[in-house]
Scaffold this motif. Structure first.
Motif, PDB file in Angstrom:
ATOM      1  N   PHE A 144     -15.654  27.654   6.123  1.00 55.05           N
ATOM      2  CA  PHE A 144     -15.279  26.463   6.892  1.00 55.05           C
ATOM      3  C   PHE A 144     -13.816  26.581   7.308  1.00 55.05           C
ATOM      4  CE2 PHE A 144     -19.197  24.924   5.323  1.00 55.05           C
ATOM      5  CZ  PHE A 144     -19.572  23.861   6.137  1.00 55.05           C
ATOM      6  N   THR A 145     -13.579  26.394   8.593  1.00 55.23           N
ATOM      7  CA  THR A 145     -12.222  26.588   9.118  1.00 55.23           C
ATOM      8  C   THR A 145     -11.601  25.306   9.651  1.00 55.23           C
ATOM      9  OG1 THR A 145     -13.184  27.160  11.261  1.00 55.23           O
ATOM     10  CG2 THR A 145     -12.702  28.993   9.755  1.00 55.23           C
ATOM     11  N   ASP A 146     -12.341  24.191   9.568  1.00 59.83           N
ATOM     12  CA  ASP A 146     -11.872  22.927  10.146  1.00 59.83           C
ATOM     13  C   ASP A 146     -12.277  21.800   9.199  1.00 59.83           C
ATOM     14  OD1 ASP A 146     -11.308  20.692  11.708  1.00 59.83           O
ATOM     15  OD2 ASP A 146     -12.015  21.622  13.566  1.00 59.83           O
ATOM     16  N   LEU A 147     -11.302  21.176   8.576  1.00 58.04           N
ATOM     17  CA  LEU A 147     -11.557  20.128   7.588  1.00 58.04           C
ATOM     18  C   LEU A 147     -10.816  18.856   7.964  1.00 58.04           C
ATOM     19  CD1 LEU A 147     -10.891  22.124   4.261  1.00 58.04           C
ATOM     20  CD2 LEU A 147     -13.040  21.963   5.524  1.00 58.04           C
ATOM     21  N   SER A 148     -11.507  17.726   7.862  1.00 58.23           N
ATOM     22  CA  SER A 148     -10.844  16.429   7.983  1.00 58.23           C
ATOM     23  C   SER A 148     -10.893  15.737   6.626  1.00 58.23           C
ATOM     24  CB  SER A 148     -11.559  15.535   9.005  1.00 58.23           C
ATOM     25  OG  SER A 148     -11.405  16.014  10.306  1.00 58.23           O
ATOM     26  N   PHE A 149      -9.722  15.534   6.055  1.00 60.84           N
ATOM     27  CA  PHE A 149      -9.649  14.719   4.843  1.00 60.84           C
ATOM     28  C   PHE A 149      -9.544  13.262   5.295  1.00 60.84           C
ATOM     29  CE2 PHE A 149      -8.446  18.851   3.140  1.00 60.84           C
ATOM     30  CZ  PHE A 149      -9.225  18.887   1.995  1.00 60.84           C
ATOM     31  N   THR A 150     -10.536  12.474   4.890  1.00 62.23           N
ATOM     32  CA  THR A 150     -10.667  11.096   5.402  1.00 62.23           C
ATOM     33  C   THR A 150     -10.772  10.149   4.209  1.00 62.23           C
ATOM     34  OG1 THR A 150     -13.054  11.478   5.566  1.00 62.23           O
ATOM     35  CG2 THR A 150     -11.750  11.758   7.585  1.00 62.23           C
ATOM     36  N   GLU A 151      -9.644   9.980   3.529  1.00 65.61           N
ATOM     37  CA  GLU A 151      -9.663   9.121   2.348  1.00 65.61           C
ATOM     38  C   GLU A 151      -9.883   7.669   2.742  1.00 65.61           C
ATOM     39  OE1 GLU A 151     -10.725   8.418  -0.507  1.00 65.61           O
ATOM     40  OE2 GLU A 151      -9.813  10.357  -0.960  1.00 65.61           O
ATOM     41  N   HIS A 152     -10.475   6.899   1.803  1.00 67.91           N
ATOM     42  CA  HIS A 152     -10.702   5.471   2.054  1.00 67.91           C
ATOM     43  C   HIS A 152      -9.357   4.777   2.263  1.00 67.91           C
ATOM     44  CE1 HIS A 152     -14.998   5.367   1.196  1.00 67.91           C
ATOM     45  NE2 HIS A 152     -14.778   6.164   0.161  1.00 67.91           N
ATOM     46  N   ALA A 153      -9.186   4.233   3.440  1.00 71.01           N
ATOM     47  CA  ALA A 153      -7.931   3.557   3.790  1.00 71.01           C
ATOM     48  C   ALA A 153      -7.738   2.314   2.929  1.00 71.01           C
ATOM     49  CB  ALA A 153      -7.950   3.166   5.263  1.00 71.01           C
ATOM     50  N   PRO A 154      -6.494   1.865   2.788  1.00 71.95           N
ATOM     51  CA  PRO A 154      -6.272   0.573   2.134  1.00 71.95           C
ATOM     52  C   PRO A 154      -7.077  -0.513   2.848  1.00 71.95           C
ATOM     53  CG  PRO A 154      -4.191   1.722   2.457  1.00 71.95           C
ATOM     54  CD  PRO A 154      -5.226   2.504   3.202  1.00 71.95           C
ATOM     55  N   LEU A 155      -7.632  -1.414   2.084  1.00 68.97           N
ATOM     56  CA  LEU A 155      -8.389  -2.515   2.684  1.00 68.97           C
ATOM     57  C   LEU A 155      -7.429  -3.480   3.367  1.00 68.97           C
ATOM     58  CD1 LEU A 155     -10.978  -3.026  -0.178  1.00 68.97           C
ATOM     59  CD2 LEU A 155     -11.306  -1.836   1.993  1.00 68.97           C
ATOM     60  N   PRO A 156      -7.898  -4.207   4.381  1.00 67.88           N
ATOM     61  CA  PRO A 156      -6.976  -5.033   5.170  1.00 67.88           C
ATOM     62  C   PRO A 156      -6.307  -6.133   4.347  1.00 67.88           C
ATOM     63  CG  PRO A 156      -9.266  -5.445   5.790  1.00 67.88           C
ATOM     64  CD  PRO A 156      -9.270  -4.249   4.909  1.00 67.88           C
ATOM     65  N   LEU A 157      -5.109  -6.451   4.741  1.00 71.22           N
ATOM     66  CA  LEU A 157      -4.319  -7.466   4.066  1.00 71.22           C
ATOM     67  C   LEU A 157      -5.093  -8.784   4.007  1.00 71.22           C
ATOM     68  CD1 LEU A 157      -1.435  -7.784   2.869  1.00 71.22           C
ATOM     69  CD2 LEU A 157      -0.753  -8.708   5.088  1.00 71.22           C
ATOM     70  N   GLY A 158      -5.144  -9.369   2.820  1.00 73.89           N
ATOM     71  CA  GLY A 158      -5.829 -10.645   2.654  1.00 73.89           C
ATOM     72  C   GLY A 158      -7.278 -10.525   2.244  1.00 73.89           C
ATOM     73  N   PHE A 159      -7.834  -9.306   2.295  1.00 72.30           N
ATOM     74  CA  PHE A 159      -9.224  -9.107   1.890  1.00 72.30           C
ATOM     75  C   PHE A 159      -9.275  -8.785   0.403  1.00 72.30           C
ATOM     76  CE2 PHE A 159     -12.870  -6.320   1.055  1.00 72.30           C
ATOM     77  CZ  PHE A 159     -13.903  -7.147   1.460  1.00 72.30           C
ATOM     78  N   THR A 160     -10.203  -9.410  -0.308  1.00 70.41           N
ATOM     79  CA  THR A 160     -10.379  -9.152  -1.735  1.00 70.41           C
ATOM     80  C   THR A 160     -11.600  -8.266  -1.943  1.00 70.41           C
ATOM     81  OG1 THR A 160      -9.403 -11.277  -2.328  1.00 70.41           O
ATOM     82  CG2 THR A 160     -10.728 -10.188  -4.010  1.00 70.41           C
ATOM     83  N   ASP A 161     -11.378  -7.095  -2.498  1.00 72.54           N
ATOM     84  CA  ASP A 161     -12.454  -6.155  -2.801  1.00 72.54           C
ATOM     85  C   ASP A 161     -13.393  -6.804  -3.822  1.00 72.54           C
ATOM     86  OD1 ASP A 161     -14.045  -3.990  -3.444  1.00 72.54           O
ATOM     87  OD2 ASP A 161     -12.384  -2.622  -3.848  1.00 72.54           O
ATOM     88  N   THR A 162     -14.685  -6.840  -3.497  1.00 72.53           N
ATOM     89  CA  THR A 162     -15.641  -7.499  -4.383  1.00 72.53           C
ATOM     90  C   THR A 162     -16.377  -6.532  -5.312  1.00 72.53           C
ATOM     91  OG1 THR A 162     -17.315  -7.409  -2.621  1.00 72.53           O
ATOM     92  CG2 THR A 162     -15.999  -9.427  -2.801  1.00 72.53           C
ATOM     93  N   THR A 163     -16.008  -5.247  -5.297  1.00 73.56           N
ATOM     94  CA  THR A 163     -16.613  -4.329  -6.258  1.00 73.56           C
ATOM     95  C   THR A 163     -15.981  -4.559  -7.636  1.00 73.56           C
ATOM     96  OG1 THR A 163     -15.029  -2.555  -5.785  1.00 73.56           O
ATOM     97  CG2 THR A 163     -17.049  -2.606  -4.470  1.00 73.56           C
ATOM     98  N   PRO A 164     -16.708  -4.243  -8.713  1.00 68.74           N
ATOM     99  CA  PRO A 164     -16.218  -4.576 -10.058  1.00 68.74           C
ATOM    100  C   PRO A 164     -14.827  -4.048 -10.380  1.00 68.74           C
ATOM    101  CG  PRO A 164     -18.525  -3.964 -10.160  1.00 68.74           C
ATOM    102  CD  PRO A 164     -18.087  -3.694  -8.759  1.00 68.74           C
ATOM    103  N   ASP A 165     -14.536  -2.808  -9.996  1.00 71.40           N
ATOM    104  CA  ASP A 165     -13.234  -2.218 -10.308  1.00 71.40           C
ATOM    105  C   ASP A 165     -12.230  -2.344  -9.165  1.00 71.40           C
ATOM    106  OD1 ASP A 165     -14.084  -1.468 -12.853  1.00 71.40           O
ATOM    107  OD2 ASP A 165     -14.864   0.459 -12.133  1.00 71.40           O
ATOM    108  N   GLN A 166     -12.639  -3.001  -8.085  1.00 75.10           N
ATOM    109  CA  GLN A 166     -11.772  -3.184  -6.916  1.00 75.10           C
ATOM    110  C   GLN A 166     -11.102  -1.859  -6.517  1.00 75.10           C
ATOM    111  OE1 GLN A 166      -9.246  -6.616  -8.031  1.00 75.10           O
ATOM    112  NE2 GLN A 166     -10.614  -7.854  -6.772  1.00 75.10           N
TER     113      GLN A 166
END
Length: 266
Positions: free
Chosen positions: A33-55
């Protein structure tokens, strides 16, 4: 053949593994593989509360400089490989302005990006629909049917395609059939053919790429690409650019099932 993997997570993923960048890059080099995109999960938008158990659905803003620095170091260490700095950005209905503001901040650093739906807005709450089969089935019970969850998912994906998120809006739509993740767990036959085709037609109309995501093949409740293979073929017929993505959250998962994308003629 130029082999690309356009959807890769990293040690910066709060819910992933701590496999170092080096382990991903060494595997990519070994497997051609010669072409990689690292696409990490971006910070969630300001004011949004992550509803997963570990946020832990997205990076903290404070981690972004170190993330981009690590990618720059990888680019200099592997000059023969194209390494794109990217993010997977959540589309969360009602937080379009905040998402646009985030993209305005990080956009100049991005060489690639994916826009994905994980959170669905139902009544006054947000549910991470792919977190677990139990969460998915509870949402289906609350909404009255599995069909209703699918419809809400596709409505939200369509909204993401049409949303104005500013000049740095990602150009690729991530795993547009993620609602299939638990299809073998709920066991219902849902006819969503028209919805999927409509989404692909919208993507074509508005100039988006498709994340051909192999992660579902490893999920016992799914066992297929996102989107399924007939729709990969349909997207190709429409002329939508297809970008393979392993959606790897570990070095072991990197490029998994890539051969099916690169050898099949969809």
């Amino acid at each position: 053949m130029n082999k690309r993997d356009g959807h890769i997570h990293t040690p910066f993923c709060p819910h992933g593994t701590s496999d170092p960048f080096r382990s991903y890059l060494e595997k990519a080099e070994k497997t051609g593989f010669t072409d990689l995109s690292f696409t990490e999960h971006a910070p969630l938008p300001l004011g949004f509360t992550d509803t997963t158990p570990d946020q832990d659905s997205g990076m903290e803003m404070a981690a972004l400089p170190a993330y981009f620095n690590a990618l720059e170091e990888a680019q200099s260490t592997y000059p023969g490989m194209r390494i794109r700095s990217g993010l997977e950005v959540d589309f969360i209905e009602g937080f379009e302005n905040e998402t646009a503001q985030l993209l305005e901040q990080v956009g100049p650093k991005l060489e690639d990006a994916i826009l994905s739906v994980h959170f669905l807005r139902y009544q006054d709450r947000f549910i991470c629909c792919d977190f677990s089969a139990e969460v998915f089935m509870q949402l289906a019970k609350d909404m009255g049917s599995v069909q209703a969850v699918y419809d809400l998912y596709y409505d939200t994906v369509e909204a993401s395609i049409l949303a104005d998120l500013g000049p740095y809006k990602p150009k690729r739509i991530g795993h547009p059939t993620l609602c299939h993740k638990f299809q073998h767990a709920h066991g219902e036959q849902i006819d969503d053919d028209a919805r999927i085709r409509n989404i692909l037609q919208l993507m074509k109309k508005h100039g988006y790429e498709l994340d051909v995501n192999s992660a579902g093949l490893s999920k016992p409740g799914c066992l297929e690409f996102y989107p399924p293979e007939p729709y990969i073929a349909y997207a190709r017929e429409l002329g939508i650019p297809l970008v393979f993505g392993s959606d790897a959250h570990s070095a072991e998962g990197l490029h998994k099932y890539a051969e099916r994308f690169y050898t099949e003629q969809y």
